[in-house]
Scaffold this motif. Sequence first.
Motif, PDB file in Angstrom:
ATOM      1  N   ILE A  89       0.842  -1.207   0.000  1.00 43.08           N
ATOM      2  CA  ILE A  89       0.000   0.000   0.000  1.00 43.08           C
ATOM      3  C   ILE A  89       0.871   1.249   0.000  1.00 43.08           C
ATOM      4  CG2 ILE A  89      -1.684   1.329   1.329  1.00 43.08           C
ATOM      5  CD1 ILE A  89      -2.823  -1.325   2.328  1.00 43.08           C
ATOM      6  N   TRP A  90       1.909   1.240   0.817  1.00 45.08           N
ATOM      7  CA  TRP A  90       2.794   2.404   0.905  1.00 45.08           C
ATOM      8  C   TRP A  90       3.518   2.653  -0.417  1.00 45.08           C
ATOM      9  CZ3 TRP A  90       8.423   2.058   2.093  1.00 45.08           C
ATOM     10  CH2 TRP A  90       9.011   3.323   2.149  1.00 45.08           C
ATOM     11  N   LEU A  91       4.079   1.598  -1.002  1.00 43.65           N
ATOM     12  CA  LEU A  91       4.857   1.769  -2.229  1.00 43.65           C
ATOM     13  C   LEU A  91       4.000   2.198  -3.420  1.00 43.65           C
ATOM     14  CD1 LEU A  91       7.369  -1.208  -2.006  1.00 43.65           C
ATOM     15  CD2 LEU A  91       7.827   1.222  -1.650  1.00 43.65           C
ATOM     16  N   THR A  92       2.758   1.744  -3.457  1.00 39.47           N
ATOM     17  CA  THR A  92       1.910   2.085  -4.603  1.00 39.47           C
ATOM     18  C   THR A  92       1.261   3.456  -4.491  1.00 39.47           C
ATOM     19  OG1 THR A  92       0.032   0.916  -3.622  1.00 39.47           O
ATOM     20  CG2 THR A  92       1.421  -0.310  -5.184  1.00 39.47           C
ATOM     21  N   SER A  93       1.103   3.968  -3.269  1.00 35.56           N
ATOM     22  CA  SER A  93       0.366   5.230  -3.146  1.00 35.56           C
ATOM     23  C   SER A  93       1.132   6.334  -2.430  1.00 35.56           C
ATOM     24  CB  SER A  93      -0.954   4.977  -2.417  1.00 35.56           C
ATOM     25  OG  SER A  93      -0.718   4.463  -1.130  1.00 35.56           O
ATOM     26  N   ARG A  94       2.423   6.181  -2.220  1.00 33.14           N
ATOM     27  CA  ARG A  94       3.164   7.220  -1.499  1.00 33.14           C
ATOM     28  C   ARG A  94       3.309   8.503  -2.303  1.00 33.14           C
ATOM     29  NH1 ARG A  94       9.243   4.723  -1.481  1.00 33.14           N
ATOM     30  NH2 ARG A  94       9.385   4.450  -3.731  1.00 33.14           N
ATOM     31  N   ASN A  95       3.222   8.420  -3.614  1.00 33.17           N
ATOM     32  CA  ASN A  95       3.353   9.611  -4.445  1.00 33.17           C
ATOM     33  C   ASN A  95       2.016  10.216  -4.834  1.00 33.17           C
ATOM     34  OD1 ASN A  95       6.159   9.406  -4.465  1.00 33.17           O
ATOM     35  ND2 ASN A  95       6.113   7.988  -6.187  1.00 33.17           N
ATOM     36  N   SER A  96       0.919   9.597  -4.425  1.00 28.43           N
ATOM     37  CA  SER A  96      -0.383  10.115  -4.830  1.00 28.43           C
ATOM     38  C   SER A  96      -1.273  10.540  -3.665  1.00 28.43           C
ATOM     39  CB  SER A  96      -1.126   9.071  -5.672  1.00 28.43           C
ATOM     40  OG  SER A  96      -1.353   7.904  -4.911  1.00 28.43           O
ATOM     41  N   ILE A  97      -0.944  10.125  -2.445  1.00 24.50           N
ATOM     42  CA  ILE A  97      -1.766  10.475  -1.291  1.00 24.50           C
ATOM     43  C   ILE A  97      -0.935  11.307  -0.316  1.00 24.50           C
ATOM     44  CG2 ILE A  97      -3.051   9.582   0.688  1.00 24.50           C
ATOM     45  CD1 ILE A  97      -3.742   7.158  -0.979  1.00 24.50           C
ATOM     46  N   GLU A  98      -1.506  12.402   0.106  1.00 26.24           N
ATOM     47  CA  GLU A  98      -0.826  13.305   1.023  1.00 26.24           C
ATOM     48  C   GLU A  98      -0.627  12.628   2.388  1.00 26.24           C
ATOM     49  OE1 GLU A  98      -1.885  17.454   3.308  1.00 26.24           O
ATOM     50  OE2 GLU A  98      -2.769  17.077   1.349  1.00 26.24           O
ATOM     51  N   GLY A  99       0.598  12.593   2.872  1.00 28.06           N
ATOM     52  CA  GLY A  99       0.905  12.013   4.169  1.00 28.06           C
ATOM     53  C   GLY A  99       1.208  10.534   4.138  1.00 28.06           C
ATOM     54  N   MET A 100       1.054   9.886   2.991  1.00 26.64           N
ATOM     55  CA  MET A 100       1.276   8.441   2.922  1.00 26.64           C
ATOM     56  C   MET A 100       2.737   8.083   3.150  1.00 26.64           C
ATOM     57  SD  MET A 100       0.333   5.371   2.716  1.00 26.64           S
ATOM     58  CE  MET A 100      -1.303   5.187   2.083  1.00 26.64           C
ATOM     59  N   ASP A 101       3.647   8.912   2.698  1.00 32.62           N
ATOM     60  CA  ASP A 101       5.059   8.602   2.871  1.00 32.62           C
ATOM     61  C   ASP A 101       5.416   8.567   4.359  1.00 32.62           C
ATOM     62  OD1 ASP A 101       7.498   7.931   1.606  1.00 32.62           O
ATOM     63  OD2 ASP A 101       8.264   9.924   2.087  1.00 32.62           O
ATOM     64  N   GLU A 102       4.936   9.544   5.112  1.00 35.18           N
ATOM     65  CA  GLU A 102       5.205   9.585   6.554  1.00 35.18           C
ATOM     66  C   GLU A 102       4.553   8.407   7.276  1.00 35.18           C
ATOM     67  OE1 GLU A 102       4.315  12.470  10.398  1.00 35.18           O
ATOM     68  OE2 GLU A 102       3.398  12.922   8.465  1.00 35.18           O
ATOM     69  N   HIS A 103       3.292   8.147   6.974  1.00 41.29           N
ATOM     70  CA  HIS A 103       2.574   7.057   7.631  1.00 41.29           C
ATOM     71  C   HIS A 103       3.141   5.695   7.227  1.00 41.29           C
ATOM     72  CE1 HIS A 103      -0.781   9.164   9.649  1.00 41.29           C
ATOM     73  NE2 HIS A 103      -0.547  10.085   8.714  1.00 41.29           N
ATOM     74  N   GLY A 104       3.453   5.532   5.960  1.00 40.70           N
ATOM     75  CA  GLY A 104       4.003   4.264   5.486  1.00 40.70           C
ATOM     76  C   GLY A 104       5.350   3.960   6.102  1.00 40.70           C
ATOM     77  N   LYS A 105       6.202   4.967   6.198  1.00 42.59           N
ATOM     78  CA  LYS A 105       7.506   4.769   6.825  1.00 42.59           C
ATOM     79  C   LYS A 105       7.366   4.380   8.291  1.00 42.59           C
ATOM     80  CE  LYS A 105      10.293   7.770   3.903  1.00 42.59           C
ATOM     81  NZ  LYS A 105      11.052   9.030   3.828  1.00 42.59           N
ATOM     82  N   SER A 106       6.428   5.013   8.987  1.00 38.36           N
ATOM     83  CA  SER A 106       6.254   4.677  10.399  1.00 38.36           C
ATOM     84  C   SER A 106       5.710   3.256  10.577  1.00 38.36           C
ATOM     85  CB  SER A 106       5.349   5.696  11.088  1.00 38.36           C
ATOM     86  OG  SER A 106       4.046   5.645  10.556  1.00 38.36           O
ATOM     87  N   VAL A 107       4.845   2.815   9.668  1.00 38.25           N
ATOM     88  CA  VAL A 107       4.315   1.450   9.731  1.00 38.25           C
ATOM     89  C   VAL A 107       5.427   0.432   9.491  1.00 38.25           C
ATOM     90  CG1 VAL A 107       2.816  -0.194   8.536  1.00 38.25           C
ATOM     91  CG2 VAL A 107       1.937   2.043   9.150  1.00 38.25           C
ATOM     92  N   ILE A 108       6.239   0.657   8.464  1.00 39.18           N
ATOM     93  CA  ILE A 108       7.329  -0.269   8.151  1.00 39.18           C
ATOM     94  C   ILE A 108       8.372  -0.266   9.257  1.00 39.18           C
ATOM     95  CG2 ILE A 108       9.159  -0.795   6.486  1.00 39.18           C
ATOM     96  CD1 ILE A 108       6.224  -1.362   5.580  1.00 39.18           C
ATOM     97  N   ASN A 109       8.674   0.911   9.815  1.00 40.92           N
ATOM     98  CA  ASN A 109       9.621   0.971  10.930  1.00 40.92           C
ATOM     99  C   ASN A 109       9.106   0.207  12.139  1.00 40.92           C
ATOM    100  OD1 ASN A 109      11.654   2.452   9.693  1.00 40.92           O
ATOM    101  ND2 ASN A 109      10.709   4.400  10.202  1.00 40.92           N
TER     102      ASN A 109
END
Length: 119
Positions: free
Chosen positions: A40-60
Amino acid sequence: MELINQQVLRKDNTVLAITHLSQLLHYVTGFGGFIVPLIIWLTSRNSIEGMDEHGKSVINLQLSMLLYIIISIPAILLLGLGILTLIGVGMLGFILPIVNAVKAANGESPSYFLTIKFI
């Protein structure tokens, strides 16, 4: 004037909350709690606002929990302290995604404590 590479990010708090809740697949199916949020993070990090921050925290969080589990298995031999660590990791792995999913749905930043920043 020419605009190059202009990309509009959409605000979708529901997808952010689903990303956090998808970590709970470990408890339901036994697998997928790392792979599904990663996808989910890799497919939508460039299209949804805040996804990069949330995705990184989930993976961490997932990587930190894996590291804590690996460390606590040999620690079981040391007065059973590893068992307490495994119980704590299990509880935090269940509670923190739910709390942060609610925060994501409200538009707030995630706050996973005891996580190591790998990404």
